[in-house]
Write a protein that holds these residues in place. Structure first.
Motif: not given
Length: 272
Positions: A128, A155, A159, A162-163
């Motif tokens: 990220t 965004e 990230r 989601n990471g």
């Protein structure tokens, strides 16, 4: 009129976002404390990281600009007046450099807080962070609008979550980083007192930024474009990180509101 807007950009871009975002976080912090109560344990312990980072931001700028730190308390959980930390300093008001330092001392917590936030991203979410740095480099060539900047911040947030790793130890480190970011986010604020202290150096700030703008103006359109582009990129850097900060602050406020609601319902049940 073109030059009026040009000078407005040169003078406001570096400082406007810092003041506005810092005050907004201060309002979020006040709301959190109001919901939880200043003496509530969650309020105090939420500051165990955020308050020292905040005060070290003030202290670091004091040292940088030659101010004498007369007293510094990074964290006092048992404060009677709700003040969890503070930095007292003195300086020579006839020294222009030290006087100019008041601006940066007042907004110091913004820089220390963003530094911790960036370090947390760099260590716990390297992919990220790489995306963030790469995109910032591209934005410097074609600045985003305010809406585009906020979308970029969203965004980055997506990230981050989601990471989250499936590996237990990596996930543990990422959760610690998120806790760190949340604590710092609620305390990377500027109180009216901080801003009042900063405003004493505003004439010097306006003189310096005005001189920089005039120099670029003399050098031509290309220099003017480079200067305003660089300042816009700085604003994008600030606003995208504050998108993350406001998200964590909002989550903490939701938690505080939930706790208050549960306490209220519990009290009603007990009084029946």
């Amino acid at each position: 009129m073109e030059y009026v807007f040009y000078y407005a950009k040169v003078m406001l871009y570096p400082i406007a976002a810092i003041f506005l975002c810092g005050l907004a976080v201060w309002a979020c912090s006040l709301l959190f404390i109001r919901l939880m109560g200043s003496g509530y344990k969650l309020t105090v312990w939420s500051a165990i990281i955020g308050t020292p980072v905040h005060e070290l931001g003030h202290a670091g700028m004091c040292l940088l600009f030659g101010h004498k730190i007369t007293k510094m308390v990074l964290w006092q959980p048992r404060s009677t007046d709700g003040t969890l930390g503070y930095v007292k300093h003195s300086y020579n008001p006839k020294n222009i450099y030290q006087l100019a330092g008041n601006l940066f001392i007042g907004i110091g917590p913004i820089f220390s807080g963003l530094l911790v936030l960036c370090l947390a991203l760099f260590v716990a979410f390297p992919e990220t962070w790489d995306f963030y740095v790469k995109t910032l480099s591209e934005i410097s060539k074609a600045p985003l609008s305010i809406d585009g900047t906020i979308e970029f911040g969203k965004e980055i947030l997506e990230r981050i979550f989601n990471g989250l790793s499936g590996n237990l130890w990596t996930l543990f480190g990422q959760i610690l980083a998120l806790v760190l970011m949340a604590s710092v986010s609620l305390h990377i604020s500027l109180s009216p007192a901080d801003i009042k202290n900063s405003l004493t150096a505003m004439p010097i700030y306006l003189a310096v930024t005005g001189a920089a703008g005039t120099l670029a103006l003399i050098m031509g359109k290309k220099a003017m474009s480079h200067l305003t582009g660089a300042l816009m990129s700085f604003n994008v850097f600030m606003i995208t990180l504050f998108t993350i900060i406001f998200t964590f602050a909002a989550l903490l406020i939701i938690i505080a509101a939930s706790v208050k609601f549960i306490k209220y319902i519990t009290t009603l049940i007990k009084n029946r």
